[in-house]
Motif scaffolding. Structure first.
Motif, PDB file in Angstrom:
ATOM      1  N   ARG A  38      16.695  -8.795  67.084  1.00 50.25           N
ATOM      2  CA  ARG A  38      15.169  -8.848  67.166  1.00 50.25           C
ATOM      3  C   ARG A  38      14.600  -7.468  66.720  1.00 50.25           C
ATOM      4  NH1 ARG A  38      14.460 -12.032  72.871  1.00 50.25           N
ATOM      5  NH2 ARG A  38      15.264 -13.986  71.977  1.00 50.25           N
ATOM      6  N   ARG A  39      13.517  -7.500  65.875  1.00 53.24           N
ATOM      7  CA  ARG A  39      12.987  -6.476  65.431  1.00 53.24           C
ATOM      8  C   ARG A  39      11.495  -5.945  66.055  1.00 53.24           C
ATOM      9  NH1 ARG A  39       9.638  -7.310  60.130  1.00 53.24           N
ATOM     10  NH2 ARG A  39       9.607  -9.452  60.325  1.00 53.24           N
ATOM     11  N   GLN A  40      11.291  -4.858  66.385  1.00 56.04           N
ATOM     12  CA  GLN A  40       9.993  -4.589  67.132  1.00 56.04           C
ATOM     13  C   GLN A  40       9.763  -5.161  68.050  1.00 56.04           C
ATOM     14  OE1 GLN A  40       8.778  -1.697  65.976  1.00 56.04           O
ATOM     15  NE2 GLN A  40       9.917  -1.512  64.167  1.00 56.04           N
ATOM     16  N   HIS A  41      10.425  -5.039  69.341  1.00 48.35           N
ATOM     17  CA  HIS A  41      10.802  -5.952  70.137  1.00 48.35           C
ATOM     18  C   HIS A  41      10.198  -5.138  71.450  1.00 48.35           C
ATOM     19  CE1 HIS A  41      11.790  -9.393  72.674  1.00 48.35           C
ATOM     20  NE2 HIS A  41      12.583  -8.540  73.488  1.00 48.35           N
ATOM     21  N   GLU A  42       9.478  -5.687  72.235  1.00 44.74           N
ATOM     22  CA  GLU A  42       8.973  -4.976  73.569  1.00 44.74           C
ATOM     23  C   GLU A  42       9.773  -5.164  74.845  1.00 44.74           C
ATOM     24  OE1 GLU A  42       5.227  -5.309  76.645  1.00 44.74           O
ATOM     25  OE2 GLU A  42       5.430  -6.771  74.934  1.00 44.74           O
ATOM     26  N   ILE A  43      10.504  -3.903  75.273  1.00 45.48           N
ATOM     27  CA  ILE A  43      11.231  -3.738  76.543  1.00 45.48           C
ATOM     28  C   ILE A  43      10.505  -2.825  77.293  1.00 45.48           C
ATOM     29  CG2 ILE A  43      13.627  -2.977  77.432  1.00 45.48           C
ATOM     30  CD1 ILE A  43      14.772  -3.985  74.757  1.00 45.48           C
ATOM     31  N   GLY A  44      10.188  -3.402  78.479  1.00 41.81           N
ATOM     32  CA  GLY A  44       9.258  -2.506  79.306  1.00 41.81           C
ATOM     33  C   GLY A  44       8.154  -2.201  78.794  1.00 41.81           C
ATOM     34  N   SER A  45       7.859  -0.779  78.793  1.00 35.85           N
ATOM     35  CA  SER A  45       6.534  -0.306  78.226  1.00 35.85           C
ATOM     36  C   SER A  45       6.798   0.313  76.772  1.00 35.85           C
ATOM     37  CB  SER A  45       5.910   0.861  78.844  1.00 35.85           C
ATOM     38  OG  SER A  45       6.888   2.151  79.149  1.00 35.85           O
ATOM     39  N   TYR A  46       7.791  -0.007  76.263  1.00 38.27           N
ATOM     40  CA  TYR A  46       8.682   0.583  74.678  1.00 38.27           C
ATOM     41  C   TYR A  46       8.630  -0.538  73.990  1.00 38.27           C
ATOM     42  CZ  TYR A  46       9.713   4.580  77.453  1.00 38.27           C
ATOM     43  OH  TYR A  46       9.690   5.739  78.222  1.00 38.27           O
ATOM     44  N   VAL A  48      11.045  -1.397  70.905  1.00 38.44           N
ATOM     45  CA  VAL A  48      12.154  -0.945  70.061  1.00 38.44           C
ATOM     46  C   VAL A  48      12.294  -1.362  68.852  1.00 38.44           C
ATOM     47  CG1 VAL A  48      13.350  -0.578  72.334  1.00 38.44           C
ATOM     48  CG2 VAL A  48      13.794  -2.584  71.139  1.00 38.44           C
ATOM     49  N   ASP A  49      12.972  -0.410  67.919  1.00 41.64           N
ATOM     50  CA  ASP A  49      13.043  -1.202  66.354  1.00 41.64           C
ATOM     51  C   ASP A  49      13.969  -2.208  66.270  1.00 41.64           C
ATOM     52  OD1 ASP A  49      11.626   1.032  65.559  1.00 41.64           O
ATOM     53  OD2 ASP A  49      13.502   2.538  65.088  1.00 41.64           O
ATOM     54  N   PHE A  50      15.075  -2.112  66.936  1.00 45.37           N
ATOM     55  CA  PHE A  50      15.800  -3.322  66.956  1.00 45.37           C
ATOM     56  C   PHE A  50      16.694  -3.617  68.167  1.00 45.37           C
ATOM     57  CE2 PHE A  50      15.736  -1.665  62.520  1.00 45.37           C
ATOM     58  CZ  PHE A  50      15.227  -2.596  61.892  1.00 45.37           C
ATOM     59  N   CYS A  52      19.675  -6.162  70.320  1.00 49.57           N
ATOM     60  CA  CYS A  52      20.554  -7.187  70.404  1.00 49.57           C
ATOM     61  C   CYS A  52      20.729  -7.591  71.866  1.00 49.57           C
ATOM     62  CB  CYS A  52      21.987  -7.085  69.975  1.00 49.57           C
ATOM     63  SG  CYS A  52      23.163  -8.336  70.015  1.00 49.57           S
ATOM     64  N   ALA A  53      20.082  -8.447  72.434  1.00 47.94           N
ATOM     65  CA  ALA A  53      19.895  -8.623  74.030  1.00 47.94           C
ATOM     66  C   ALA A  53      21.197  -8.956  74.543  1.00 47.94           C
ATOM     67  CB  ALA A  53      18.620  -9.539  74.240  1.00 47.94           C
ATOM     68  N   ASP A  54      22.066  -9.909  73.685  1.00 53.94           N
ATOM     69  CA  ASP A  54      23.222 -10.291  74.358  1.00 53.94           C
ATOM     70  C   ASP A  54      24.294  -9.112  74.420  1.00 53.94           C
ATOM     71  OD1 ASP A  54      22.317 -12.903  74.352  1.00 53.94           O
ATOM     72  OD2 ASP A  54      23.138 -13.247  72.551  1.00 53.94           O
ATOM     73  N   ALA A  55      24.347  -8.209  73.610  1.00 54.75           N
ATOM     74  CA  ALA A  55      25.072  -7.102  73.845  1.00 54.75           C
ATOM     75  C   ALA A  55      24.375  -5.824  74.537  1.00 54.75           C
ATOM     76  CB  ALA A  55      25.440  -6.682  72.309  1.00 54.75           C
ATOM     77  N   ALA A  56      23.049  -5.903  74.990  1.00 54.25           N
ATOM     78  CA  ALA A  56      22.359  -4.926  75.477  1.00 54.25           C
ATOM     79  C   ALA A  56      22.358  -3.739  74.697  1.00 54.25           C
ATOM     80  CB  ALA A  56      22.711  -4.767  76.953  1.00 54.25           C
ATOM     81  N   LEU A  57      22.165  -3.848  73.367  1.00 60.77           N
ATOM     82  CA  LEU A  57      22.158  -2.756  72.404  1.00 60.77           C
ATOM     83  C   LEU A  57      20.760  -2.618  71.694  1.00 60.77           C
ATOM     84  CD1 LEU A  57      24.123  -0.657  71.092  1.00 60.77           C
ATOM     85  CD2 LEU A  57      24.432  -2.472  69.254  1.00 60.77           C
ATOM     86  N   ILE A  58      20.391  -1.447  71.622  1.00 64.69           N
ATOM     87  CA  ILE A  58      19.304  -1.182  71.078  1.00 64.69           C
ATOM     88  C   ILE A  58      19.387  -0.195  69.756  1.00 64.69           C
ATOM     89  CG2 ILE A  58      16.910   0.417  71.185  1.00 64.69           C
ATOM     90  CD1 ILE A  58      16.813  -0.744  74.085  1.00 64.69           C
ATOM     91  N   VAL A  59      18.884  -0.613  68.649  1.00 63.45           N
ATOM     92  CA  VAL A  59      19.095   0.512  67.346  1.00 63.45           C
ATOM     93  C   VAL A  59      17.695   1.061  67.121  1.00 63.45           C
ATOM     94  CG1 VAL A  59      19.811   0.598  65.070  1.00 63.45           C
ATOM     95  CG2 VAL A  59      20.851  -0.915  66.666  1.00 63.45           C
ATOM     96  N   GLU A  60      17.729   2.423  66.934  1.00 61.83           N
ATOM     97  CA  GLU A  60      16.341   3.012  67.040  1.00 61.83           C
ATOM     98  C   GLU A  60      16.621   3.828  65.442  1.00 61.83           C
ATOM     99  OE1 GLU A  60      13.343   3.607  68.810  1.00 61.83           O
ATOM    100  OE2 GLU A  60      13.958   1.429  68.963  1.00 61.83           O
ATOM    101  N   LEU A  61      15.624   3.790  64.557  1.00 58.25           N
ATOM    102  CA  LEU A  61      15.521   4.435  63.380  1.00 58.25           C
ATOM    103  C   LEU A  61      14.675   5.600  63.517  1.00 58.25           C
ATOM    104  CD1 LEU A  61      16.005   1.898  60.697  1.00 58.25           C
ATOM    105  CD2 LEU A  61      17.837   2.897  61.850  1.00 58.25           C
ATOM    106  N   ASP A  62      14.817   6.836  63.234  1.00 61.66           N
ATOM    107  CA  ASP A  62      14.121   7.879  63.497  1.00 61.66           C
ATOM    108  C   ASP A  62      13.720   8.354  61.991  1.00 61.66           C
ATOM    109  OD1 ASP A  62      14.391   7.586  65.983  1.00 61.66           O
ATOM    110  OD2 ASP A  62      15.741   9.031  66.134  1.00 61.66           O
ATOM    111  N   GLY A  63      12.524   8.775  61.654  1.00 65.32           N
ATOM    112  CA  GLY A  63      12.279   9.405  60.454  1.00 65.32           C
ATOM    113  C   GLY A  63      11.695  10.872  60.935  1.00 65.32           C
ATOM    114  N   GLY A  64      11.265  11.534  59.764  1.00 67.14           N
ATOM    115  CA  GLY A  64      11.116  13.159  60.311  1.00 67.14           C
ATOM    116  C   GLY A  64      10.208  13.505  61.257  1.00 67.14           C
TER     117      GLY A  64
END
Length: 128
Positions: A38-46, A48-50, A52-64
């Motif tokens: 899922r993209r731009q998904h709410e977890i707690g008060s955050y 997150v960019d992406f 995968c709930a089944d794998a409990a994995l968050i992927v964040e992309l960082d700009g400058g």
């Protein structure tokens, strides 16, 4: 507060960066080995960019801008980890110039089971 986050997530989905668009194209629709992201998904008060709930994995992309907010990002990652998620961070530039390598790291993380968020103290075992 919940409604504000939903509206903010919707706005972020509409205004994706080039890096987010490139990665989402490869993650959406279970394109990555059948894993649902899922993209731009709410977890707690955050939001997150992406995730995968089944794998409990968050992927964040960082700009400058993230170079100036290292402490915030570290605290945020720590809080998400205490909720049981693993957090991978990539620079936007890495996604845009080396997407295949980024995907390899994500695939490797998906193949590795997430550690238990609340492990028992050393030597103790689950009751049988």
């Amino acid at each position: 507060m919940k409604r504000l986050n939903v509206d903010r997530a919707r706005t972020l989905r509409r205004a994706q960066t080039d890096a987010e668009q490139a990665l989402w194209y490869r993650l959406r629709g279970r394109h990555l080995l059948g894993w649902k992201f899922r993209r731009q998904h709410e977890i707690g008060s955050y939001i997150v960019d992406f995730v995968c709930a089944d794998a409990a994995l968050i992927v964040e992309l960082d700009g400058g801008q993230h170079a100036d907010q290292v402490a915030y990002d570290e605290r945020r990652s720590f809080e998400l980890q205490t909720m049981g998620y693993r957090v991978l961070r990539f620079w936007n530039n890495d996604v845009l110039t080396n997407l295949e390598s980024v995907l390899e790291v994500i695939v490797e993380a998906l193949a590795t089971p997430a550690p238990h968020p609340n492990p028992l103290p050393g030597g103790e075992r689950e009751p049988r």
